[in-house]
Design an enzyme around this catalytic site. Structure first.
Site, PDB file in Angstrom:
ATOM      1  N   CYS A 115       0.818  -1.230   0.000  1.00 53.66           N
ATOM      2  CA  CYS A 115       0.000   0.000   0.000  1.00 53.66           C
ATOM      3  C   CYS A 115       0.844   1.269   0.000  1.00 53.66           C
ATOM      4  O   CYS A 115       0.326   2.362  -0.236  1.00 53.66           O
ATOM      5  CB  CYS A 115      -0.946  -0.005   1.180  1.00 53.66           C
ATOM      6  SG  CYS A 115      -2.084  -1.391   1.085  1.00 53.66           S
ATOM      7  N   HIS A 255      -3.709   7.088   2.380  1.00 57.87           N
ATOM      8  CA  HIS A 255      -4.038   5.768   1.847  1.00 57.87           C
ATOM      9  C   HIS A 255      -5.427   5.382   2.348  1.00 57.87           C
ATOM     10  O   HIS A 255      -5.756   5.619   3.516  1.00 57.87           O
ATOM     11  CB  HIS A 255      -2.986   4.760   2.318  1.00 57.87           C
ATOM     12  CG  HIS A 255      -3.347   3.356   2.008  1.00 57.87           C
ATOM     13  ND1 HIS A 255      -3.698   2.948   0.742  1.00 57.87           N
ATOM     14  CD2 HIS A 255      -3.439   2.244   2.808  1.00 57.87           C
ATOM     15  CE1 HIS A 255      -3.975   1.656   0.766  1.00 57.87           C
ATOM     16  NE2 HIS A 255      -3.833   1.212   2.001  1.00 57.87           N
ATOM     17  N   ASN A 285     -10.062  -0.366  -0.826  1.00 55.15           N
ATOM     18  CA  ASN A 285      -8.603  -0.263  -0.705  1.00 55.15           C
ATOM     19  C   ASN A 285      -7.980  -0.815  -1.986  1.00 55.15           C
ATOM     20  O   ASN A 285      -7.971  -2.032  -2.204  1.00 55.15           O
ATOM     21  CB  ASN A 285      -8.166  -1.068   0.527  1.00 55.15           C
ATOM     22  CG  ASN A 285      -6.665  -0.998   0.763  1.00 55.15           C
ATOM     23  OD1 ASN A 285      -5.907  -0.550  -0.099  1.00 55.15           O
ATOM     24  ND2 ASN A 285      -6.227  -1.455   1.919  1.00 55.15           N
TER      25      ASN A 285
HETATM   26  O1  UT7 Z   1      -3.983  -1.305   3.432  1.00 56.85           O
HETATM   27  C1  UT7 Z   1      -3.017  -2.100   4.038  1.00 56.85           C
HETATM   28  C2  UT7 Z   1      -3.075  -2.067   5.503  1.00 56.85           C
HETATM   29  N1  UT7 Z   1      -4.337  -2.616   5.974  1.00 56.85           N
HETATM   30  C3  UT7 Z   1      -5.046  -1.954   6.874  1.00 56.85           C
HETATM   31  O2  UT7 Z   1      -4.680  -0.868   7.259  1.00 56.85           O
HETATM   32  C4  UT7 Z   1      -6.266  -2.652   7.430  1.00 56.85           C
HETATM   33  C5  UT7 Z   1      -6.270  -2.554   8.922  1.00 56.85           C
HETATM   34  N2  UT7 Z   1      -7.349  -3.320   9.555  1.00 56.85           N
HETATM   35  C6  UT7 Z   1      -8.642  -2.962   9.438  1.00 56.85           C
HETATM   36  O3  UT7 Z   1      -8.997  -2.051   8.745  1.00 56.85           O
HETATM   37  C7  UT7 Z   1      -9.649  -3.694  10.301  1.00 56.85           C
HETATM   38  O4  UT7 Z   1      -8.963  -4.511  11.226  1.00 56.85           O
HETATM   39  C8  UT7 Z   1     -10.630  -4.582   9.495  1.00 56.85           C
HETATM   40  C9  UT7 Z   1     -11.601  -3.711   8.728  1.00 56.85           C
HETATM   41  C10 UT7 Z   1      -9.885  -5.515   8.575  1.00 56.85           C
HETATM   42  C11 UT7 Z   1     -11.476  -5.427  10.477  1.00 56.85           C
HETATM   43  O5  UT7 Z   1     -12.124  -4.581  11.408  1.00 56.85           O
HETATM   44  P1  UT7 Z   1     -11.997  -4.833  12.965  1.00 56.85           P
HETATM   45  O6  UT7 Z   1     -12.809  -3.798  13.622  1.00 56.85           O
HETATM   46  O7  UT7 Z   1     -10.548  -4.915  13.335  1.00 56.85           O
HETATM   47  O8  UT7 Z   1     -12.712  -6.223  13.122  1.00 56.85           O
HETATM   48  P2  UT7 Z   1     -12.114  -7.569  13.751  1.00 56.85           P
HETATM   49  O9  UT7 Z   1     -11.235  -8.265  12.792  1.00 56.85           O
HETATM   50  O10 UT7 Z   1     -11.612  -7.293  15.128  1.00 56.85           O
HETATM   51  O11 UT7 Z   1     -13.455  -8.411  13.882  1.00 56.85           O
HETATM   52  C12 UT7 Z   1     -14.518  -8.014  14.775  1.00 56.85           C
HETATM   53  C13 UT7 Z   1     -15.672  -9.013  14.643  1.00 56.85           C
HETATM   54  C14 UT7 Z   1     -15.198 -10.472  14.791  1.00 56.85           C
HETATM   55  O12 UT7 Z   1     -16.243 -11.173  15.426  1.00 56.85           O
HETATM   56  P3  UT7 Z   1     -16.154 -11.499  17.003  1.00 56.85           P
HETATM   57  O13 UT7 Z   1     -14.899 -12.288  17.171  1.00 56.85           O
HETATM   58  O14 UT7 Z   1     -16.098 -10.151  17.683  1.00 56.85           O
HETATM   59  O15 UT7 Z   1     -17.411 -12.262  17.242  1.00 56.85           O
HETATM   60  C15 UT7 Z   1     -15.083 -10.946  13.369  1.00 56.85           C
HETATM   61  O16 UT7 Z   1     -15.260 -12.354  13.242  1.00 56.85           O
HETATM   62  O17 UT7 Z   1     -16.258  -8.919  13.343  1.00 56.85           O
HETATM   63  C16 UT7 Z   1     -16.206 -10.207  12.687  1.00 56.85           C
HETATM   64  N3  UT7 Z   1     -15.973  -9.976  11.260  1.00 56.85           N
HETATM   65  C17 UT7 Z   1     -16.954  -9.738  10.382  1.00 56.85           C
HETATM   66  N4  UT7 Z   1     -18.287  -9.649  10.515  1.00 56.85           N
HETATM   67  C18 UT7 Z   1     -19.004  -9.368   9.409  1.00 56.85           C
HETATM   68  C19 UT7 Z   1     -14.775  -9.944  10.612  1.00 56.85           C
HETATM   69  N5  UT7 Z   1     -14.962  -9.684   9.305  1.00 56.85           N
HETATM   70  C20 UT7 Z   1     -16.315  -9.555   9.127  1.00 56.85           C
HETATM   71  C21 UT7 Z   1     -17.109  -9.263   8.017  1.00 56.85           C
HETATM   72  N6  UT7 Z   1     -18.445  -9.169   8.185  1.00 56.85           N
HETATM   73  N7  UT7 Z   1     -16.599  -9.051   6.786  1.00 56.85           N
END
Ligand code: UT7
Length: 328
Positions: A115, A255, A285
């Site tokens: 990125c 970004h 992204n």
């Molecule tokens: O560009 C390169 C660098 N990349 C980034 O900068 C990305 C950085 N990370 C992020 O933007 C975020 O971590 C994400 C958008 C990828 C994920 O968001 P988050 O708030 O960190 O969610 P999480 O992974 O902590 O998941 C929270 C909950 C989990 O459920 P439980 O364990 O709380 O029951 C996941 O299983 O949301 C669940 N979950 C989803 N639910 C619905 C994870 N993905 C999804 C989904 N739809 N697509």
């Protein structure tokens, strides 16, 4: 003689026509529009159609940049392409873009920094222009993320999209152009965001073909933590080094990985939301393409002398920030 800066003198972007919305993804994996919108800010992204390649999008970007600037592609000296999804392992996408756009006097190469690919490539292009030897350098950031995404993995497929953008760099002696940059790398971040199979360390074989390791893996929560502090830290550092306050910065071009990371960076810089370029809702992204796609969409609002900070964070880890003054 005054110092030669490398300045952006034209910009263009190209995204595929095909739209993949949150509602489309709801039918493919266990997710929903509300979750994606609140956690990331993304509503839809663009995806290439069969046969459409990064070099096709990049060649279009080069042709339109030349038209806008009133020059022939034959005048381009060098094309640098930031990407992790080149058309092939080799030849480079730069090589193919030179050919397809008619920039047949140019040479070039691809830069792999995920990125941060556009920032790394822009600073590379800057050196060629500032050396005095190169007059017209095109820097492209582009990725076809759909080619390496597992559309059965809801952790990654909701985030990424395809796109390509680029800028022309030319010498500037009026004090505009790229003023300063801070670029960083930390390979210990590899485990949190990677594409394991397909490189020389883990080639694709008859036995592993089709394995999920062929696709992008991201441990979102860990990457988020690094991204949110690193992008803000590096943007604060470049402001401090150049004695800039939030009032002095006209635009932040971040970004587009996650709206929450963008907001945190803008807050740390003391910027109001109207100074921040955000198009994540439309394109998601697009890895190396996010920053040039923003510059393209905001081009008409930019004024000569505008003070702009570009900032990115990505796989590797790689991250950085660039301070520039708009030249037209
Ligand atoms: O560009 C390169 C660098 N990349 C980034 O900068 C990305 C950085 N990370 C992020 O933007 C975020 O971590 C994400 C958008 C990828 C994920 O968001 P988050 O708030 O960190 O969610 P999480 O992974 O902590 O998941 C929270 C909950 C989990 O459920 P439980 O364990 O709380 O029951 C996941 O299983 O949301 C669940 N979950 C989803 N639910 C619905 C994870 N993905 C999804 C989904 N739809 N697509």
């Amino acid at each position: 003689m005054s110092k030669i800066n490398a300045a952006i003198t034209a910009v263009h972007g190209k995204v595929p026509e095909k739209v993949l919305s949150n509602f489309d993804l709801e039918k493919m994996v266990d997710t929903n529009d509300e979750w994606i919108t609140t956690r990331t800010g993304i509503k839809e992204r663009r995806i290439v159609s069969d046969g459409e390649t990064l070099s096709d999008l990049g060649a279009e970007v080069v042709k339109v940049i030349c038209e806008k600037r009133g020059i022939s592609p034959l005048e381009i000296d060098l094309i640098i392409v930031g990407t992790v999804t080149s058309d092939h392992r080799f030849p480079s996408s730069s090589n193919l873009i030179c050919h397809k756009s008619g920039a047949t006097n140019a040479w070039g190469y691809d830069v792999s920094a995920a990125c941060s690919g556009f920032l790394y490539s822009l600073v590379t292009g800057q050196q060629f222009v500032e050396s005095g030897k190169y007059k017209k350098v095109i820097v492209i950031g582009g990725d076809i993320m759909s080619s390496i995404i597992n559309y059965e993995d809801r952790n990654t497929c909701i985030i990424f999209g395809d796109g390509c953008g680029g800028v022309l760099l030319e010498p500037n002696e009026e004090g505009n152009g790229i003023i300063d940059s801070v670029l960083k790398a930390d390979g210990s971040g590899k485990e949190y965001l990677n594409q394991k199979l397909g490189g020389s360390a883990h080639p694709i074989t008859k036995e592993n073909v089709g394995h999920p390791d062929m696709y992008v893996y991201q441990e979102g929560r860990s990457v988020f933590k690094f991204a949110v502090t690193s992008m803000a830290d590096v943007s604060a550092e470049i402001m401090e080094r150049n004695n800039l306050t939030g009032e002095d910065v006209d635009w932040l071009v971040p970004h587009q990985a996650n709206l929450r990371i963008i907001d945190a960076t803008a807050n740390r810089m003391g910027l109001t939301k109207d100074k921040v370029m955000i198009n994540i809702e439309k394109f998601g992204n697009t890895t190396a393409a996010t920053i040039p796609l923003c510059l393209w969409e905001w081009e008409n609002q930019l004024k000569k002398g505008d003070q702009i900070v570009l900032a990115a964070f990505g796989g590797g880890f790689t991250w950085g920030s660039i301070f520039l003054r708009w030249a037209y």
